[in-house]
Enzyme design. Structure first.
Site, short mmCIF file in Angstrom:
data_model
loop_
_atom_site.label_atom_id
_atom_site.label_comp_id
_atom_site.label_asym_id
_atom_site.label_seq_id
_atom_site.Cartn_x
_atom_site.Cartn_y
_atom_site.Cartn_z
N HIS A 1 -0.28 -6.09 -20.56
CA HIS A 1 0.78 -5.78 -21.52
C HIS A 1 1.21 -7.07 -22.24
O HIS A 1 1.33 -7.10 -23.47
CB HIS A 1 1.96 -5.13 -20.76
N GLU A 2 1.40 -8.15 -21.45
CA GLU A 2 1.85 -9.42 -22.05
C GLU A 2 0.73 -10.05 -22.90
O GLU A 2 1.01 -10.64 -23.95
CB GLU A 2 2.30 -10.41 -20.97
N GLY B 1 7.97 -9.15 -17.26
CA GLY B 1 7.04 -10.02 -17.97
C GLY B 1 7.60 -10.37 -19.34
O GLY B 1 8.47 -9.66 -19.86
N HIS C 1 0.78 -8.59 -26.23
CA HIS C 1 1.83 -9.21 -27.08
C HIS C 1 1.26 -10.41 -27.83
O HIS C 1 1.53 -10.60 -29.01
CB HIS C 1 3.01 -9.68 -26.23
N CYS D 1 9.28 -1.96 -22.57
CA CYS D 1 9.13 -3.31 -23.10
C CYS D 1 10.49 -3.83 -23.54
O CYS D 1 11.26 -3.11 -24.16
CB CYS D 1 8.17 -3.26 -24.30
N LEU D 2 10.76 -5.11 -23.21
CA LEU D 2 12.04 -5.70 -23.61
C LEU D 2 12.18 -5.76 -25.13
O LEU D 2 13.29 -5.81 -25.65
CB LEU D 2 12.17 -7.11 -23.02
N GLN E 1 7.69 -13.06 -27.94
CA GLN E 1 8.88 -12.20 -27.81
C GLN E 1 10.17 -13.01 -27.95
O GLN E 1 11.23 -12.44 -28.20
CB GLN E 1 8.88 -11.49 -26.45
#
Ligand code: ZN
Length: 162
Positions: free
Chosen positions: A133-134, A46, A137, A91-92, A51
């Site tokens: 999660h996204e 995701g 963000h 997480c990226l 991000q």
């Protein structure tokens, strides 16, 4: 399409609530294409627009389906949540860190597609976790804010091996 740079850790854009998309134009569509390419390249499941440094309420997520289907959500909104489950997340934007995060188990999310049509998704388990999660963000929240326990990467490795 082009790869975009993924922002890390506490970059201010990651900590700023993203803005509603008012008009879906070609720049928005191009951004979504780039986000999908960037997510796949980074082997993530995701990605939220902030991000990659764009403070707009857009996310992409792997649908965990067989054919590599991807959700593209513009201005996503959680309409209903149900249950709670704790699961491991990474997480990226927080490379190398993993933690146990409680999330709702089932969600109903509405959003706009890139065609500007209203979409409604009913999700459960991992796809629900990824979307939540996204969506966090987009509100400037990282999983590390919500983790009840951070996990030592060595611990994960031994879990995978066993
Ligand atoms: Zn993330």
């Amino acid at each position: 399409m082009a790869l975009r740079n993924i922002l890390c850790d506490n970059h201010p854009v990651l900590r700023t609530p993203a803005q509603e998309v008012k008009r879906i134009n070609s720049a928005v569509c191009r951004l979504i294409d780039d986000m999908i390419e960037t997510m796949r390249d980074a082997e993530g499941v995701g990605l939220a627009a902030n991000q990659v440094g764009v403070s707009k309420r857009i996310l992409v997520a792997s649908a965990c389906g067989e054919d590599g289907e991807v959700y593209e959500l513009i201005n996503p909104r959680c309409e209903k949540v149900e249950g709670e489950a704790v699961g491991v997340e990474g997480c990226l934007s927080v490379p190398g860190q993993y933690g146990e995060v409680p999330r709702s188990e089932k969600i109903i999310v509405t959003a706009l597609s890139r065609e500007g049509e209203k979409v409604c998704l009913e999700l459960e388990g991992l796809p629900a976790r990824i979307i939540l999660h996204e969506m966090d963000h987009l509100d400037g929240i990282l999983f590390t804010d919500k983790a009840v326990r951070m996990i030592d990467p060595d611990e994960l490795k031994s879990e995978e091996e066993s």
